[in-house]
Design an enzyme around this catalytic site. Sequence first.
Site, mmCIF file in Angstrom:
data_model
loop_
_atom_site.group_PDB
_atom_site.id
_atom_site.type_symbol
_atom_site.label_atom_id
_atom_site.label_comp_id
_atom_site.label_asym_id
_atom_site.label_seq_id
_atom_site.Cartn_x
_atom_site.Cartn_y
_atom_site.Cartn_z
ATOM 1 N N ASP A 1 0.867 -0.990 -0.043
ATOM 2 C CA ASP A 1 -0.086 -0.050 -0.007
ATOM 3 C C ASP A 1 0.815 1.317 -0.048
ATOM 4 O OD1 ASP A 1 -2.353 -1.388 0.124
ATOM 5 O OD2 ASP A 1 -2.755 -1.315 2.449
ATOM 6 N N LYS A 2 0.338 2.244 -0.643
ATOM 7 C CA LYS A 2 0.961 3.526 -0.627
ATOM 8 C C LYS A 2 1.470 4.113 0.750
ATOM 9 C CE LYS A 2 0.299 8.628 -1.318
ATOM 10 N NZ LYS A 2 -0.576 9.522 -1.860
#
Length: 354
Positions: free
Chosen positions: A180-181
């Site tokens: 995930d970012k």
Amino acid sequence: MSRPDSIRFETRVEQDASRLDSLASREFELFNRSQFKQRVLQAYLNGKKAKASSSVKAGDLLCIDYLPEVQVSLEPQAMELNVIFENADVLVVNKPRGLVVHPGAGNPDGTLVNGFLHHCLHGSRLGPTQINSAQSNSDPINNPQSNSNQMKSSPGGEKSGPPGSAGDGEFRPGIVHRLDKDTSGVIILAKNSSALEHLSSQFRNRETRKQYTAIVEGVFSGPLQGDIKGYIRRRDRQRILFCHDDSQGKAAHTSYRVLDQNRETGTSLVALSPHSGRTHQLRVHMQHIGHPIAGDPLYNRKRYTHPLMLHARSLRILLPGEDTPRLFTADIPEDMIKTSEACGLNIRLAETDR
């Protein structure tokens, strides 16, 4: 009036729906619900203009004029990468928090993939096809003397990339798995289709071993280690979010161990090992057992000044042409170390834990 490059979708609705945008994304799979505002020019119900929040009844005539998905071209972009290991087939990096792995809606460039391309074509001391060996910060398993799309998604969510043809040395970079970012840590990228298939097959067959470090809410009153099993599915109303379910969705399994906890601050330091690769898996599972990850803007109602405290600490995987799996580790980011100190948690326990 629709634009010349727009697409018109028209159908007679067969069942009631609470929201038009939910119906368009879930039932007709035109696009993600989060893309509705960006891509829909105008929606109509029975010939009248409608909003994303409009309710839909069975028998309604639905018409949507929307824009086609933008095709993102991958361009090399100069970027400083924290390289853990590199050879002719792979690049292993410590991804910083905030860096998106690959281009997509809202992130057309400035991603890890863009930096990866530039590194391989211009920045690497080793050429994209002529690399024979590299000094490593990885540990071959059982050898303690060593120092420690073509893309498809991260438990914090991870999914393997598509197969490549075996035996070629063509430079064709691919994403093997994703983070995930807001999740930092170790991620491995393939430089050719042969390496991509070799690595992806291990993720598909669950032959890799991944371990994450997280700071979570609360002190564990029960067992200090255990397993979270069940299913993960999208929420009924907030479709961009996921939830645990006992019977519906995709099977998901996470093991956890408590490394340290502090009753005064009401926080714990845990090691998380995902045995499946569902989107937001670790975040959903920790929320499910009542210990949401600190700083999680999606699954933790408590507001923080610091970001998501989730770090992909290590990855064990067999590299192409090798007989023994390697263990790659990524240093814990400085802001997570400072947060652990503020919480009275001993982050060194995560640094030495394997």
